[in-house]
Design an enzyme around this catalytic site. Structure first.
Site, mmCIF file in Angstrom:
data_model
loop_
_atom_site.group_PDB
_atom_site.id
_atom_site.type_symbol
_atom_site.label_atom_id
_atom_site.label_comp_id
_atom_site.label_asym_id
_atom_site.label_seq_id
_atom_site.Cartn_x
_atom_site.Cartn_y
_atom_site.Cartn_z
ATOM 1 N NE ARG B 62 38.361 77.635 142.507
ATOM 2 C CZ ARG B 62 37.640 76.622 141.694
ATOM 3 N NH1 ARG B 62 37.952 75.323 141.785
ATOM 4 N NH2 ARG B 62 36.325 76.882 141.317
ATOM 5 C CG ASP B 306 29.850 73.465 143.050
ATOM 6 O OD1 ASP B 306 30.975 73.349 143.036
ATOM 7 O OD2 ASP B 306 29.127 73.279 141.645
ATOM 8 N N GLY B 325 31.302 78.195 137.548
ATOM 9 C CA GLY B 325 31.220 78.351 138.914
ATOM 10 C C GLY B 325 31.031 79.668 139.396
#
Lengths: 307, 432
Positions: B62, B306, B325
Site C-alpha cells: 500500500r 495476496d 482483499g
C-alpha cells in the site's frame, strides 16, 4: 424477531400475525381520520440509498398513520463516492435518537450489515437483488385476500428472476405459508445455481410458461428492467414477450379463478399486456393499497405496539 | 540484539535434528554448543521445525498512496511475524510501480524498514491501464532489479499485449504474473463466487470460468512465445486442470494459491461480512479440494498470500461496494500447516518448496530459499508445530485488521524469524 431483514426472519405464526394485523390496519385506510396512536413518540427514518417513490411513500404513510414521527432521508448515490462509509452514514443518522430505520439500498445485504451497527430496529425496504420482505408480505396479503389460505396453492412467478429481489423474498415467504412455487424465466434470467437452490428450497423451475399456467392459482409477473435488454439476456423485447409475457393468448391458459399480480412498475406490452394488467382478476392496484396496511403492521409489531 | 545465535536441537527440514549457529549473516553447522562463540544467544529449539525463510510472491504493501492501510514498514513487520524473509510488493500502489524510479523507491523503503527483503513487482502496463507496456526493461535494469511483472488487481486482458509482455521479459529473465480474470465474463460488479449462494444472496457472481479462460489463453501464449508465465492466486478446479495439462506439455507455467483459497469456503460470505470479500472470490469445497491436491502434487508451485490490507472504513460498506482483499502474511504458514501438513497432504520439505525455494526461484532471488547448508545465507524461520493459537486481529502487526482468521484456532506458531542472521521476530517481538 428484532428486525425484518429477510422474509426468512418470519416463521409461519409471525407471518400470519402480521397479515392478520394488516387486515385491521387496512380498515384505517377507509376511515375519515386515518390515525392510530400506536407509535406516538417513536421516530422512524426512511433512509433511502436508492430512489423508490412507491415504497418510500408507502412506508411514510404507514408510519404517519401510526402517529410516528417519520423523516425521509435520501442518501442517493453511493456512500463510497461521497467518501463516507456506509457505517459512518447510518451510525450518524442513528445517533440522532432514531427508533426505527427503514433502509433501501442498491447493494444486497446492506440492511443486514446496518443491523449490526445500530441499536434501532431495521426494516429492509429492498436491498440490491437480494430481498424485499415487505413486498412479499403485501403480495401474500393481496393474493390470499382473493384466493384464501395459500397453503397448497400454486403460485407461478415469471420474469427477470436474476435481478429480482421480490422473487427471493416471495420464495421464502410463500414456502413458509405452505404454497407451491414455480419459477419461470429464460435460462439467461434464472439465478446462478438455481438447480441446487430449487432442490434445497423445494420449488420448481421451468422455461415453459405455457405448461404451468393451467395449473396456477396465482401468477406473479416480474418487471424486466429495460436497461438490461442490451445485456445479452434475450435477443429482442418481442422475442421475450412471445416466450415469457403474460399475453392475451396466455391469459386463456390461466384458470378463471386464478389471480394476476405484479409488484410494479409494469412494462406494459413487454412482460404483461394491458389486457392482463387491467383484468378483473388483476391484483395490481390491490397490491399498492395493501402496501400501506402491511407496512403499518410491520412497524407496529417491530416498534413496540405489540411489545 | 546479539549478532549470533545458537539454535539447539531444531528439526531441520530434510535432515532431522541439528544445531545451527547463525553468525555473520550465514548458517554455520556446529557439532556441539561448545563450538559456538560465548556471546551467541542460545535458542532451545527442541520441538521446533527450522526451514528457510519464507518468500511471498504476492504482497500488497500500500505504500505509496495508502499509508493509512499499510506501510512498507508495517507490512514488513507483519511479514517477519509470519516467518517471511522476502516479499514481492505488488505494483498497484498510487502512484503505480511502473518506472525504475518508483521501483527503486519501494526497494529503498524496504531496506530502511530492515525486516524483510522487499522486492518490487513492476507493472506490466503503464498505470495498470492495460494499453501500453510499462518500462519493463528499465525496471529490470534498475537497482531494484525487477524480475516479476504484474498488473495484479487487473487482468492483462488484451491478448496481443500479453503476448508482447511475455516476449519482452525474456530479455532479462523476467516473468509475467497474471491476475486471471476475463473482465467481461466476470462482469464489472462481480463480488462473490457465482453459484447457488450468490444466487440466493443476490450478489453479482464471479464465475470460475472467467479465470479459467484466461489461464488457458495465457498458457497457450507462453507456449507460443517460449516465455515464463505465472498465474496468480489460482482459485478453481478448472484452472488446476488447465495447469496440469500445460505442465504435462512442458509449457513454462507456474502458479500460486493463497492460504485463504486453501481454507475458507464461499459460505463465509453468507453474512455479507466484507472481511471475506476477496478477488478472486472464496470458492466452494470442491475447488478447495482441487487446490489442496494440486499444491500437494506440485501442479500449483507456490503458496502466496495476496496480503491485502485495507483501512477499516474501506471495508465498512455494503458487501458489493467494500474493498476486495484480506490479510495473509502473519497466518500463512499456520494455515498451510493446519490444512496441508496436519491433514497429511504435505510434509515439511514440500512446504519448504512451496513457500520458500520455489517462490525464490520464480522471482529470481539468489539469496533466498536456498536451504540451511553450512555457509548459506541465514534466512530462516523456526516454527512450533505443537502450538495452537486463536487469531486475534487486534494483535496484528499490520496497520489493518481485515483478518479472515480472527477468532479461528490455527495449528502451530511462528517462533522466530532470522534475516541474514539477525532476529526479526523473537520472543514474540518484531525487531528491526
Amino acid at each position: 424477531m428484532r428486525h425484518l431483514l429477510s422474509a426468512a426472519d418470519l416463521d409461519r405464526d409471525q407471518a400470519l400475525t402480521i397479515l392478520e394485523t394488516a387486515t385491521q390496519m387496512h380498515d384505517v385506510q377507509h376511515r375519515e381520520v386515518k390515525k392510530l396512536p400506536a407509535l406516538r413518540g417513536r421516530t422512524v427514518v426512511n433512509l433511502f440509498f436508492e430512489d423508490s417513490t412507491r415504497t418510500r411513500s408507502s412506508f411514510e404513510i404507514a408510519g404517519k398513520w401510526l402517529s410516528a414521527d417519520v423523516i425521509n432521508i435520501s442518501a442517493k448515490g453511493s456512500s463510497v463516492s461521497k467518501g463516507e462509509s456506509l457505517r459512518d452514514t447510518v451510525t450518524t443518522v442513528a445517533a440522532m435518537g432514531v427508533d426505527g430505520l427503514v433502509i433501501r439500498h442498491h447493494a444486497s445485504g446492506a440492511p443486514a450489515q446496518v443491523a449490526d451497527w445500530v441499536d434501532a430496529i431495521v426494516v429492509n425496504a429492498g436491498d440490491g437483488t437480494h430481498e424485499h420482505p415487505t413486498q412479499a408480505l403485501l403480495d401474500a396479503y393481496s393474493i390470499s385476500r382473493r384466493i384464501g389460505d395459500l397453503a397448497g396453492k400454486h403460485v407461478v412467478i415469471a420474469g427477470d428472476l436474476t435481478h429480482s429481489r421480490v422473487v427471493r423474498s416471495n420464495l421464502l415467504l410463500l414456502k413458509t405459508l405452505g404454497a407451491q412455487v414455480t419459477l419461470v424465466a429464460p435460462p439467461t434470467l434464472m439465478p446462478s445455481g438455481i438447480g441446487a437452490w430449487s432442490e434445497a428450497a423445494g420449488f420448481a423451475t421451468t422455461y415453459d410458461f405455457d405448461a404451468v399456467l393451467p395449473d396456477a392459482d396465482a401468477v406473479m409477473m416480474l418487471r424486466v428492467q429495460k436497461e438490461r435488454m442490451t445485456g445479452g439476456y434475450f435477443p429482442t423485447p418481442r422475442e421475450y414477450t412471445v416466450g415469457y409475457g403474460l399475453t392475451r393468448e396466455r391469459l386463456k391458459l390461466l384458470p378463471p379463478n386464478a389471480v394476476i399480480a405484479h409488484p410494479g412498475p409494469m412494462n406494459r406490452g413487454l412482460e404483461i399486456t394491458a389486457d392482463a394488467a387491467d383484468e378483473a382478476r388483476s391484483l395490481i392496484l390491490d397490491q399498492v393499497s395493501a402496501g400501506v396496511a402491511v407496512r403499518m403492521s410491520v412497524l407496529y409489531h417491530l416498534l413496540g405496539g405489540a411489545q | 540484539m546479539t549478532d549470533s545465535y545458537l539454535i539447539v536441537g531444531a528439526d531441520v527440514v530434510g535432515e532431522g535434528r541439528a544445531d545451527l549457529l547463525l553468525q555473520d549473516g550465514v548458517v554455520r553447522r556446529v557439532e556441539t554448543g561448545s563450538d559456538a562463540p560465548r556471546d551467541a544467544r542460545r535458542i532451545d529449539a527442541d520441538g521446533l521445525v527450522a526451514l528457510p525463510g519464507l518468500v511471498d510472491l504476492h504482497t500488497h504493501l500500500r505504500e505509496p498512496g495508502r499509508e493509512d492501510a499499510e506501510t512498507i514498514a508495517t507490512g514488513s513487520a507483519a511479514a517477519a511475524a509470519g516467518g517471511f524473509t522476502a516479499v514481492l510488493a505488488m505494483a498497484n500502489t498510487d502512484p503505480v510501480t511502473d518506472t525504475a524510479e518508483a521501483a527503486e523507491r519501494v526497494r529503498e523503503l524496504g531496506r530502511q524498514a530492515g525486516l524483510v527483503d522487499v522486492h518490487p513487482v513492476g507493472a506490466v502496463t503503464k498505470a495498470l491501464a492495460g494499453e501500453q507496456l510499462a518500462e519493463l526493461g528499465l525496471m529490470a535494469r534498475s537497482r531494484a532489479r525487477v524480475r516479476v511483472f504484474s498488473d495484479d488487481g487487473k487482468c492483462v486482458q488484451d491478448a496481443r499485449l500479453m503476448r508482447r509482455a511475455l516476449e519482452y521479459v525474456k530479455a532479462f529473465g523476467g516473468v509475467v504474473s497474471q491476475h486471471a480474470q476475463d473482465p467481461r465474463l466476470a462482469g464489472s460488479d462481480a463480488c462473490a463466487h457465482e453459484g447457488e449462494l450468490s444466487g440466493r444472496l443476490g450478489l453479482p457472481g464471479w464465475p470460475g470460468v472467467a479465470e479459467e479462460v484466461i489461464v488457458a489463453r495465457d498458457v497457450m501464449l507462453a507456449r507460443h512465445t517460449g516465455s515464463r508465465v505465472h498465474i496468480a492466486h489460482v482459485s478453481t478446479a478448472g484452472s488446476v486442470e488447465v495447469l496440469r495439462w500445460a505442465k504435462a506439455q512442458g509449457i513454462a507455467v507456474t502458479a500460486e494459491v493463497t492460504p485463504h483459497h486453501l481454507m475458507l469456503p464461499v459460505e463465509k460470505v453468507a453474512t455479507y461480512d466484507p472481511t471475506f470479500k476477496v478477488n478472486p472470490p472464496l470458492r466452494p469445497a470442491e475447488d478447495i479440494a482441487a487446490l489442496r491436491e494440486a499444491l500437494a502434487d506440485g501442479t500449483i508451485d507456490a503458496v502466496a498470500t495476496d496480503h491485502a490490507p485495507h483501512a477499516r472504513h474501506d471495508k465498512e460498506h455494503a458487501f458489493a461496494e467494500a474493498a476486495f482483499g484480506m490479510l495473509g502474511l502473519e497466518q500463512a504458514l499456520q494455515v498451510v500447516h493446519t490444512v496441508m501438513v496436519r491433514a497429511g497432504s504435505m510434509d515439511w520439505s514440500q512446504v519448504t518448496a512451496a513457500m520458500s525455494t520455489t517462490p525464490a526461484r520464480i522471482a529470481g532471488l539468489d539469496d533466498q530459499g536456498g536451504g540451511l547448508a553450512d555457509g548459506a545465507p541465514a534466512n530462516l524461520v523456526l516454527f512450533d508445530p505443537a502450538a495452537r493459537v486463536t487469531v486475534d486481529r487486534d494483535a496484528s502487526r499490520s496497520l489493518s485488521s481485515n483478518n479472515p482468521w480472527h477468532g479461528v484456532a490455527l495449528d502451530g506458531a511462528v517462533h522466530a524469524t532470522f534475516l541474514r542472521g539477525r532476529a526479526t521476530l523473537l520472543d514474540g517481538e518484531v525487531h528491526a
